[in-house]
Motif scaffolding. Structure first.
Motif, mmCIF file in Angstrom:
data_model
loop_
_atom_site.group_PDB
_atom_site.id
_atom_site.type_symbol
_atom_site.label_atom_id
_atom_site.label_comp_id
_atom_site.label_asym_id
_atom_site.label_seq_id
_atom_site.Cartn_x
_atom_site.Cartn_y
_atom_site.Cartn_z
ATOM 1 N N LEU A 1 0.833 -1.199 0.000
ATOM 2 C CA LEU A 1 0.000 0.000 0.000
ATOM 3 C C LEU A 1 0.870 1.253 0.000
ATOM 4 O O LEU A 1 0.610 2.219 -0.728
ATOM 5 C CB LEU A 1 -0.915 -0.002 1.226
ATOM 6 N N TYR A 2 1.922 1.239 0.822
ATOM 7 C CA TYR A 2 2.831 2.389 0.894
ATOM 8 C C TYR A 2 3.688 2.478 -0.365
ATOM 9 O O TYR A 2 3.839 3.554 -0.960
ATOM 10 C CB TYR A 2 3.727 2.261 2.129
ATOM 11 N N ALA A 3 4.255 1.351 -0.789
ATOM 12 C CA ALA A 3 5.220 1.352 -1.895
ATOM 13 C C ALA A 3 4.603 1.828 -3.200
ATOM 14 O O ALA A 3 5.221 2.584 -3.953
ATOM 15 C CB ALA A 3 5.816 -0.042 -2.060
ATOM 16 N N ALA B 1 0.647 13.136 8.489
ATOM 17 C CA ALA B 1 -0.141 12.973 9.713
ATOM 18 C C ALA B 1 -1.633 13.114 9.430
ATOM 19 O O ALA B 1 -2.452 12.291 9.866
ATOM 20 C CB ALA B 1 0.302 14.001 10.749
ATOM 21 N N VAL B 2 -1.988 14.160 8.687
ATOM 22 C CA VAL B 2 -3.413 14.425 8.415
ATOM 23 C C VAL B 2 -4.019 13.307 7.568
ATOM 24 O O VAL B 2 -5.098 12.776 7.886
ATOM 25 C CB VAL B 2 -3.573 15.780 7.718
ATOM 26 N N PRO C 1 -10.694 11.771 6.898
ATOM 27 C CA PRO C 1 -10.585 10.416 7.449
ATOM 28 C C PRO C 1 -9.152 9.893 7.365
ATOM 29 O O PRO C 1 -8.305 10.451 6.663
ATOM 30 C CB PRO C 1 -11.512 9.598 6.544
ATOM 31 N N SER C 2 -8.888 8.830 8.096
ATOM 32 C CA SER C 2 -7.581 8.188 8.041
ATOM 33 C C SER C 2 -7.485 7.303 6.802
ATOM 34 O O SER C 2 -8.316 6.420 6.597
ATOM 35 C CB SER C 2 -7.354 7.344 9.299
ATOM 36 N N PHE C 3 -6.452 7.547 5.987
ATOM 37 C CA PHE C 3 -6.208 6.704 4.822
ATOM 38 C C PHE C 3 -5.077 5.703 5.057
ATOM 39 O O PHE C 3 -4.645 5.024 4.136
ATOM 40 C CB PHE C 3 -5.871 7.575 3.601
ATOM 41 N N GLY C 4 -4.601 5.633 6.294
ATOM 42 C CA GLY C 4 -3.592 4.637 6.642
ATOM 43 C C GLY C 4 -2.286 4.810 5.873
ATOM 44 O O GLY C 4 -1.813 5.920 5.646
ATOM 45 N N GLY D 1 -2.309 7.143 2.901
ATOM 46 C CA GLY D 1 -2.274 8.557 3.256
ATOM 47 C C GLY D 1 -0.884 9.033 3.631
ATOM 48 O O GLY D 1 -0.459 10.126 3.236
ATOM 49 N N ILE D 2 -0.153 8.218 4.395
ATOM 50 C CA ILE D 2 1.208 8.588 4.792
ATOM 51 C C ILE D 2 2.106 8.702 3.560
ATOM 52 O O ILE D 2 2.890 9.644 3.423
ATOM 53 C CB ILE D 2 1.771 7.561 5.790
ATOM 54 N N ALA D 3 1.973 7.762 2.639
ATOM 55 C CA ALA D 3 2.764 7.807 1.412
ATOM 56 C C ALA D 3 2.354 8.976 0.521
ATOM 57 O O ALA D 3 3.196 9.577 -0.162
ATOM 58 C CB ALA D 3 2.615 6.493 0.649
#
Length: 442
Positions: free
Chosen positions: A133-135, A180-181, A190-193, A196-198
């Motif tokens: 998800l991040y990559a 963070a947001v 909302p949190s995209f986990g 979202g961080i990526a």
């Protein structure tokens, strides 16, 4: 007419150039720590996924900023030192094309082969899913990362350290806020986990790439990006012969981290946690050394472009000694008072004991590592990299061979820490010897 960096007093000039870079690089290191904290709030599996992807994200940054970026700064600074402004301006477009091309390659590779790559690194199950998800988002922005670091290196090569440092500092702040947001959620967002961080990472670097493109087209820049400049094989080679060689060093550094982490794991979770606490500090010490090395790089390149070989060597040794003294003092402080750092991360007595032993053994050797790393950057300015690369290879071989032998002969974690220390000392000493023996005259 000689450039100011070929005539200015060496020590104050290094300080003046190193300070803004040090602030920007330290901010980047703190961003990574903050990002890890964000991921930790999402749970154990996202944290495990981040552990899988982080070494390759770090490798991309090292290749684009330290390796190819060093090649770009080296080529530009040598042209500036020789008063060849036409060549220096032409190098800007070549640097942009290299960044665009390699960034696109990273995006394609990780779009098609992410699952295979991270599975080979040991990822499986939910940890692998979180990693992907991040990559997929982060490496979709590889072009922005490579353009940002490549164009920042062009500006540094002209002797301007403040503009790229300010821009990268703002990039770090934007990434911290957006990650963070979007990752954890805030108010109506909302949190995209992991996605979202990526995404925070991607947006921040896209903005910085666009800024550098604008700056190099503006009247504020010493060098100009001209899309009509003719392309030259020789100018690509001028960058790639240093950037390509430097990439070997970056790969060796990441390989050493992966090998040591795997070997330390054999000695139990407490030893691994203690080592992890130590490497967190080292992750902050590298930007300090980087700032001195990047300050030396254009000074060495311009001196050699002006055929001032003795000054180039003096710059290299002065900057390396300054970095070694500062980082070495920090190593001695944590050797004597390890709790100043270790207590920030754990209260487990076994983990703290392991961290204390790590700092007692490795802390006194931090200065040698800083000496070697700063001389490596200075060698980029000279285009003479075989020595530092061989020293890095020897360090990797020392750590790997010593760790395997200890694993097979009932060695202890304390002995493994001694092997790590020996690797740092050998890297610094061998790099210094090769720089001393290498003829930088062109």
């Amino acid at each position: 007419m000689q450039h100011a960096l070929t005539t200015a007093p060496i020590v104050p000039t290094i300080w003046r150039l190193a300070l803004p870079n040090g602030l920007a690089m330290t901010a980047a290191a703190l961003v990574s720590i903050a990002e890890t904290w964000y991921v930790g709030q999402l749970g154990i599996m996202p944290l495990a996924g981040m552990a899988l992807v982080f070494p390759l994200v770090m490798l991309q940054q090292m290749l684009s900023a330290g390796s190819m970026g060093g090649g770009i700064t080296s080529a530009v600074s040598r042209a500036m030192g020789a008063n060849n402004l036409e060549k220096a301006n032409a190098l800007v477009l070549h640097a942009a094309i290299i960044g665009l091309s390699v960034g696109l390659l990273f995006t394609v590779v990780f779009s098609l082969f992410s699952e295979f790559i991270f599975s080979a690194l040991g990822g499986k199950g939910e940890a692998l899913a979180q990693c992907l998800l991040y990559a997929h988002v982060a490496f979709a922005g590889s072009i922005s990362v490579w353009l940002t670091n490549g164009l920042a290196s062009v500006i540094r090569g002209s002797g301007n350290m403040r503009t790229p440092s300010k821009a990268l500092l703002i990039t770090c702040l934007v990434q911290v806020v957006l990650s963070a947001v979007l990752g954890l959620g805030f108010g109506p967002v909302p949190s995209f986990g992991m996605v979202g961080i990526a995404t925070g990472f991607l947006i921040a670097f896209t903005g910085s790439a666009l800024y550098f493109l604008w700056f190099l087209r503006s009247k504020n820049s010493t060098l100009r990006l001209n899309f009509n400049s003719p392309l030259s094989k020789e100018l690509f080679v001028d960058i790639l012969k240093v950037g390509g060689m430097s990439s070997i060093s970056s790969v060796l550094t990441v390989a050493t981290i992966l090998v040591v982490t795997r070997l330390i794991a054999n000695f139990g979770p407490e030893a691994l946690a203690g080592y992890g606490i130590g490497t967190r500090l080292e992750f902050l010490l590298v930007p300090i050394t980087f700032s001195f090395g990047v300050a030396c790089l254009p000074m060495v390149g311009m001196a050699l472009g002006a055929k001032l070989v003795a000054r180039a060597k003096k710059v290299a040794w002065t900057g390396a000694m300054m970095a070694a003294a500062l980082v070495g003092c920090i190593g001695l402080v944590v050797m004597m008072w390890p709790g100043l750092w270790a207590n920030l991360f754990s209260s487990n007595p076994l983990v703290l004991a392991s961290a204390s032993q790590y700092f007692l053994t490795v802390g006194p050797c931090y200065g040698f590592f800083a000496l070697g790393l700063c001389l490596y950057f200075a060698s980029q300015g000279a285009g003479k990299l075989w020595g530092p690369i061989m020293a890095g290879t020897f360090r990797l071989g020392t750590v790997a061979a010593g760790g395997v032998w200890l694993s097979q002969n009932n060695g202890t974690a304390d002995q493994m820490f001694m092997v790590i220390a020996a690797g740092m000392v050998s890297y610094g000493v061998l790099t210094a010897l090769t720089v001393w023996k290498t003829n930088w005259a062109r």
